[in-house]
Design a protein around this motif. Structure first.
Motif, PDB file in Angstrom:
ATOM      1  N   LEU A 135     -48.487  43.476  16.510  1.00 14.12           N
ATOM      2  CA  LEU A 135     -48.440  44.458  17.047  1.00 14.12           C
ATOM      3  C   LEU A 135     -50.079  44.975  18.298  1.00 14.12           C
ATOM      4  CD1 LEU A 135     -48.718  46.885  14.031  1.00 14.12           C
ATOM      5  CD2 LEU A 135     -47.211  46.855  16.092  1.00 14.12           C
ATOM      6  N   ASN A 136     -50.396  43.902  19.003  1.00 19.35           N
ATOM      7  CA  ASN A 136     -50.827  42.895  19.720  1.00 19.35           C
ATOM      8  C   ASN A 136     -51.011  43.129  20.506  1.00 19.35           C
ATOM      9  OD1 ASN A 136     -53.839  44.934  17.974  1.00 19.35           O
ATOM     10  ND2 ASN A 136     -54.176  43.272  16.875  1.00 19.35           N
ATOM     11  N   ARG A 137     -49.860  41.830  20.433  1.00 15.01           N
ATOM     12  CA  ARG A 137     -49.994  41.535  21.167  1.00 15.01           C
ATOM     13  C   ARG A 137     -48.563  41.950  21.955  1.00 15.01           C
ATOM     14  NH1 ARG A 137     -48.367  36.845  18.080  1.00 15.01           N
ATOM     15  NH2 ARG A 137     -46.033  37.217  17.876  1.00 15.01           N
ATOM     16  N   LEU A 138     -48.012  43.024  21.280  1.00 19.60           N
ATOM     17  CA  LEU A 138     -46.765  43.955  21.624  1.00 19.60           C
ATOM     18  C   LEU A 138     -46.712  45.433  22.597  1.00 19.60           C
ATOM     19  CD1 LEU A 138     -43.541  44.054  19.174  1.00 19.60           C
ATOM     20  CD2 LEU A 138     -43.442  42.516  21.108  1.00 19.60           C
ATOM     21  N   ILE A 139     -47.973  45.763  22.020  1.00 21.93           N
ATOM     22  CA  ILE A 139     -48.448  47.089  22.324  1.00 21.93           C
ATOM     23  C   ILE A 139     -49.998  47.121  23.588  1.00 21.93           C
ATOM     24  CG2 ILE A 139     -48.734  49.423  22.035  1.00 21.93           C
ATOM     25  CD1 ILE A 139     -45.402  48.085  21.300  1.00 21.93           C
ATOM     26  N   VAL A 140     -50.380  45.785  22.579  1.00 20.71           N
ATOM     27  CA  VAL A 140     -52.136  47.019  23.080  1.00 20.71           C
ATOM     28  C   VAL A 140     -52.281  45.500  24.293  1.00 20.71           C
ATOM     29  CG1 VAL A 140     -54.229  46.342  22.122  1.00 20.71           C
ATOM     30  CG2 VAL A 140     -52.917  47.199  20.734  1.00 20.71           C
ATOM     31  N   ARG A 141     -52.072  44.316  23.818  1.00 26.51           N
ATOM     32  CA  ARG A 141     -52.732  43.709  24.617  1.00 26.51           C
ATOM     33  C   ARG A 141     -52.029  43.262  26.701  1.00 26.51           C
ATOM     34  NH1 ARG A 141     -53.292  39.303  21.000  1.00 26.51           N
ATOM     35  NH2 ARG A 141     -55.720  39.227  20.237  1.00 26.51           N
ATOM     36  N   PRO A 142     -50.765  43.663  26.046  1.00 28.59           N
ATOM     37  CA  PRO A 142     -50.116  43.385  27.593  1.00 28.59           C
ATOM     38  C   PRO A 142     -50.521  45.366  28.359  1.00 28.59           C
ATOM     39  CG  PRO A 142     -48.307  43.545  25.763  1.00 28.59           C
ATOM     40  CD  PRO A 142     -49.324  43.756  25.871  1.00 28.59           C
ATOM     41  N   ASN A 143     -50.254  46.085  28.101  1.00 28.16           N
ATOM     42  CA  ASN A 143     -50.892  47.782  28.078  1.00 28.16           C
ATOM     43  C   ASN A 143     -52.258  47.810  28.378  1.00 28.16           C
ATOM     44  OD1 ASN A 143     -47.936  48.487  28.823  1.00 28.16           O
ATOM     45  ND2 ASN A 143     -48.506  47.854  26.431  1.00 28.16           N
ATOM     46  N   MET A 144     -53.524  47.298  28.214  1.00 30.97           N
ATOM     47  CA  MET A 144     -54.745  47.409  28.067  1.00 30.97           C
ATOM     48  C   MET A 144     -55.455  47.781  29.014  1.00 30.97           C
ATOM     49  SD  MET A 144     -57.878  47.225  26.062  1.00 30.97           S
ATOM     50  CE  MET A 144     -56.834  45.897  25.080  1.00 30.97           C
ATOM     51  N   ASP A 145     -55.514  47.677  30.514  1.00 33.50           N
ATOM     52  CA  ASP A 145     -55.631  48.058  31.509  1.00 33.50           C
ATOM     53  C   ASP A 145     -55.017  49.770  31.234  1.00 33.50           C
ATOM     54  OD1 ASP A 145     -56.866  45.911  32.121  1.00 33.50           O
ATOM     55  OD2 ASP A 145     -55.291  45.298  33.528  1.00 33.50           O
ATOM     56  N   PHE A 146     -54.265  49.496  31.202  1.00 36.59           N
ATOM     57  CA  PHE A 146     -53.583  51.410  31.686  1.00 36.59           C
ATOM     58  C   PHE A 146     -54.509  52.066  29.816  1.00 36.59           C
ATOM     59  CE2 PHE A 146     -50.317  54.396  29.847  1.00 36.59           C
ATOM     60  CZ  PHE A 146     -50.533  55.454  31.523  1.00 36.59           C
ATOM     61  N   LYS A 200     -62.680  45.634  18.393  1.00 30.47           N
ATOM     62  CA  LYS A 200     -62.340  45.810  16.841  1.00 30.47           C
ATOM     63  C   LYS A 200     -60.582  45.945  17.175  1.00 30.47           C
ATOM     64  CE  LYS A 200     -66.549  48.181  15.302  1.00 30.47           C
ATOM     65  NZ  LYS A 200     -67.032  49.543  14.022  1.00 30.47           N
ATOM     66  N   VAL A 201     -60.060  46.209  17.871  1.00 27.54           N
ATOM     67  CA  VAL A 201     -58.585  46.374  17.844  1.00 27.54           C
ATOM     68  C   VAL A 201     -57.664  45.034  17.531  1.00 27.54           C
ATOM     69  CG1 VAL A 201     -56.078  47.662  18.798  1.00 27.54           C
ATOM     70  CG2 VAL A 201     -58.324  48.950  17.964  1.00 27.54           C
ATOM     71  N   LEU A 202     -58.161  44.350  18.821  1.00 29.74           N
ATOM     72  CA  LEU A 202     -57.713  43.146  18.807  1.00 29.74           C
ATOM     73  C   LEU A 202     -58.478  42.072  18.437  1.00 29.74           C
ATOM     74  CD1 LEU A 202     -58.142  43.060  22.713  1.00 29.74           C
ATOM     75  CD2 LEU A 202     -55.846  43.110  21.732  1.00 29.74           C
ATOM     76  N   ARG A 203     -59.606  42.280  17.385  1.00 32.98           N
ATOM     77  CA  ARG A 203     -59.639  41.508  16.146  1.00 32.98           C
ATOM     78  C   ARG A 203     -59.422  41.821  14.725  1.00 32.98           C
ATOM     79  NH1 ARG A 203     -65.272  42.415  18.837  1.00 32.98           N
ATOM     80  NH2 ARG A 203     -65.736  43.293  16.533  1.00 32.98           N
ATOM     81  N   SER A 204     -58.395  42.568  15.069  1.00 35.19           N
ATOM     82  CA  SER A 204     -57.959  43.587  12.983  1.00 35.19           C
ATOM     83  C   SER A 204     -57.209  42.469  12.858  1.00 35.19           C
ATOM     84  CB  SER A 204     -56.929  44.725  13.899  1.00 35.19           C
ATOM     85  OG  SER A 204     -56.115  45.068  14.714  1.00 35.19           O
ATOM     86  N   ARG A 205     -57.353  42.244  12.287  1.00 37.93           N
ATOM     87  CA  ARG A 205     -56.432  41.253  10.924  1.00 37.93           C
ATOM     88  C   ARG A 205     -55.327  42.044   9.478  1.00 37.93           C
ATOM     89  NH1 ARG A 205     -57.026  39.214  14.656  1.00 37.93           N
ATOM     90  NH2 ARG A 205     -57.729  37.063  15.583  1.00 37.93           N
ATOM     91  N   VAL A 213     -49.183  42.315  12.337  1.00 38.30           N
ATOM     92  CA  VAL A 213     -50.739  43.005  13.182  1.00 38.30           C
ATOM     93  C   VAL A 213     -50.888  42.347  14.421  1.00 38.30           C
ATOM     94  CG1 VAL A 213     -53.600  43.518  13.013  1.00 38.30           C
ATOM     95  CG2 VAL A 213     -52.132  44.046  11.037  1.00 38.30           C
ATOM     96  N   GLU A 214     -51.108  41.220  14.008  1.00 35.32           N
ATOM     97  CA  GLU A 214     -51.052  40.177  15.523  1.00 35.32           C
ATOM     98  C   GLU A 214     -49.597  41.166  16.499  1.00 35.32           C
ATOM     99  OE1 GLU A 214     -52.073  37.990  18.327  1.00 35.32           O
ATOM    100  OE2 GLU A 214     -53.390  38.170  16.874  1.00 35.32           O
ATOM    101  N   TYR A 238     -55.119  50.192  12.632  1.00 35.75           N
ATOM    102  CA  TYR A 238     -54.288  51.250  12.512  1.00 35.75           C
ATOM    103  C   TYR A 238     -56.215  52.361  12.567  1.00 35.75           C
ATOM    104  CZ  TYR A 238     -49.200  51.156  12.630  1.00 35.75           C
ATOM    105  OH  TYR A 238     -48.085  51.484  12.430  1.00 35.75           O
ATOM    106  N   GLY A 239     -56.929  52.115  11.529  1.00 36.23           N
ATOM    107  CA  GLY A 239     -58.442  53.043  10.929  1.00 36.23           C
ATOM    108  C   GLY A 239     -58.628  53.373  13.142  1.00 36.23           C
ATOM    109  N   GLU A 240     -59.563  51.963  13.554  1.00 34.19           N
ATOM    110  CA  GLU A 240     -59.812  52.172  14.868  1.00 34.19           C
ATOM    111  C   GLU A 240     -58.998  52.616  15.866  1.00 34.19           C
ATOM    112  OE1 GLU A 240     -62.535  51.873  17.304  1.00 34.19           O
ATOM    113  OE2 GLU A 240     -62.658  51.457  15.026  1.00 34.19           O
ATOM    114  N   PHE A 241     -57.751  52.578  15.874  1.00 33.22           N
ATOM    115  CA  PHE A 241     -56.453  53.320  17.254  1.00 33.22           C
ATOM    116  C   PHE A 241     -55.772  54.339  16.296  1.00 33.22           C
ATOM    117  CE2 PHE A 241     -53.118  50.840  20.309  1.00 33.22           C
ATOM    118  CZ  PHE A 241     -53.078  51.963  20.905  1.00 33.22           C
ATOM    119  N   GLN A 242     -55.475  54.208  16.219  1.00 35.09           N
ATOM    120  CA  GLN A 242     -53.970  55.643  15.541  1.00 35.09           C
ATOM    121  C   GLN A 242     -54.785  56.840  14.959  1.00 35.09           C
ATOM    122  OE1 GLN A 242     -53.263  52.457  15.514  1.00 35.09           O
ATOM    123  NE2 GLN A 242     -50.800  52.455  16.250  1.00 35.09           N
ATOM    124  N   CYS A 243     -55.939  56.400  14.137  1.00 35.59           N
ATOM    125  CA  CYS A 243     -56.699  57.492  13.511  1.00 35.59           C
ATOM    126  C   CYS A 243     -57.000  58.177  14.698  1.00 35.59           C
ATOM    127  CB  CYS A 243     -56.935  56.620  12.237  1.00 35.59           C
ATOM    128  SG  CYS A 243     -56.224  56.216  10.848  1.00 35.59           S
TER     129      CYS A 243
END
Length: 428
Positions: free
Chosen positions: A278-289, A303-308, A275-276, A314-319
């Motif tokens: 996924l956040n490092r590859l997808i969410v953090r680098p593209n946060m502004d976009f 919540k997405v960045l704090r997810s463990r 999960v960490e 997936y509940g907060e993001f993809q769903c």
């Protein structure tokens, strides 16, 4: 007065007499006896130590030895296959003794030096919704591949830049094949050009990518390799899409019951790591976009960045993006059913390890798999999550069985499997 004792001292006052000589002779005998005992004891101890060390080494090697089980629905065909597959015929592999545990196997794969000469030429593939994927074509100034096309689909947090993918690419090139890695949206430094990230529940991107490759190489046979979750995607793709020029499918630790896998991982170190990542590859680098492209309030990014856990992520993001009521509904939507397996019409190899900590062996039913006569099921009692590091000098065992389903000598039709240049498996 002249005196000479047997100790050679002539002075009467200094001589210790004959008794002392005899006494010292007894001491000398005792010294020699003790010395002989100690030497014999040391020799015995050394031999015992060597035997113990040899026994310990044999026990260590035995504990690192993993049984290989190969199953298919046709026993006659299995015998023919094993005769042509040295890496499977012996039914046993020797895992690296000091990398025996599942965690050490995974760590060991990142330390191997077999991916240093893999280079890519990138091609961006744009989709209709504005997103894009990348196709990394393996290239080398000294490589002149004339074989078939090998297409690799990476796992959940993989890409063309991870070690196991580069190892597969290098082995494919060594065998004379053209190799391409399909990177999902946002992975392996692929730009995220659409607010919609990669959706594992949909196979649209895979369909477009493989259709494009078919148009680029009309009539050229394909061999598909799916690692981990990439194998799950390819299974759903082949169940929904007519097979065209695809000769074989190889699946490395592909999750079939995704919900079961996630529940088994829940709360463990592997889930937290993935999960960490996924956040490092997808969410953090593209946060502004992502903030600009996704309507405000749709996703709670903190919540997405704090997810463990996968359920939290997936509940907060993809769903919320793709309309699922809960993460477990999302995971059930990507579970492989019997219908998916029954629709496999090409030679397919499933490769699993019983100690896989990420894709648990309990979710595998080999009877379901080999009910399809096109399936070859391979199971090892060790090897972790598509690691299979073997030998005192570590190397990857998976490269041999994975590459058995394709060869530089192309088969003329889809009625056989080409193993090392020998077309030996006739389909009824």
């Amino acid at each position: 007065f002249f005196f000479q004792a047997e100790d050679g001292i002539r002075d009467f006052c200094l001589s210790r007499g004959l008794g002392d000589v005899y006494k010292r002779q007894g001491q000398r005998f005792l010294y020699l006896m003790v010395r002989e005992i100690l030497l014999r004891g040391a020799s015995i101890l050394r031999e015992t130590t060597l035997q113990t060390a040899a026994t310990a080494a044999r026990r260590l090697a035995s504990s690192a030895s993993a049984e290989v089980t190969v199953l298919t629905s046709d026993s006659a065909r299995l015998h023919t296959q094993l005769e042509q597959m040295p890496s499977l015929r012996h039914r046993r592999i020797d895992l690296t003794p000091y990398l025996r545990s599942p965690l050490l196997q995974i760590i060991g794969t990142t330390r191997l030096k077999d991916t240093q000469n893999v280079y890519y030429r990138r091609e961006i593939l744009h989709f209709s919704d504005g997103g894009c994927s990348s196709l990394d074509w393996a290239t080398d100034m000294n490589f002149r591949g004339t074989g078939e096309l090998v297409v690799i689909v990476h796992g959940l947090t993989g890409g063309s830049d991870v070690q196991y993918v580069k190892a597969l690419v290098g082995e494919g090139q060594r065998r004379g094949h053209e190799v391409v890695v399909v990177n999902a949206r946002g992975f392996a430094r692929t730009p995220l050009t659409s607010p919609a990230p990669y959706d594992a529940s949909r196979i649209d991107d895979t369909v477009e990518a493989l259709s494009y490759l078919a148009s680029r190489r009309p009539g050229q046979p394909f061999h598909l390799i799916g690692a981990s979750f990439g194998g799950n995607v390819l299974l759903r793709y082949l169940a929904a899409t007519p097979v065209q020029n695809i000769k074989s499918l190889t699946l490395l630790a592909a999750p079939l019951d995704v919900e079961h896998c996630v529940r088994t991982l829940e709360g463990g170190i592997y889930e937290r790591f993935l999960v960490e990542r996924l956040n490092r590859l997808i969410v953090r680098p593209n946060m502004d976009f992502l903030r600009k492209g996704i309507p405000y309030g749709t996703v709670d990014w903190s919540k997405v960045l704090r997810s463990r856990t996968f359920a939290e992520h997936y509940g907060e993001f993809q769903c919320k993006l793709f309309g699922y009521s809960c993460p477990w509904e999302y995971f059930r939507s990507i579970t492989i059913s019997d219908k998916h397996l029954q629709r496999l019409s090409i030679p397919t190899m499933f490769l699993y390890a019983t100690d896989d900590p990420i894709v648990p062996f309990s979710q595998i039913s080999h009877k379901r798999l080999i009910a399809n006569p096109n399936v070859l099921y391979v199971q090892t009692n060790g090897g972790s999550h598509h690691a299979w590091v073997v030998g005192v000098k570590p190397k990857r065992w998976m490269l041999d069985p994975v590459c058995l389903l394709y060869t530089s000598d192309a088969a003329d039709d889809l009625l056989c499997v080409d193993l090392g240049g020998r077309r030996i498996i006739k389909k009824k």
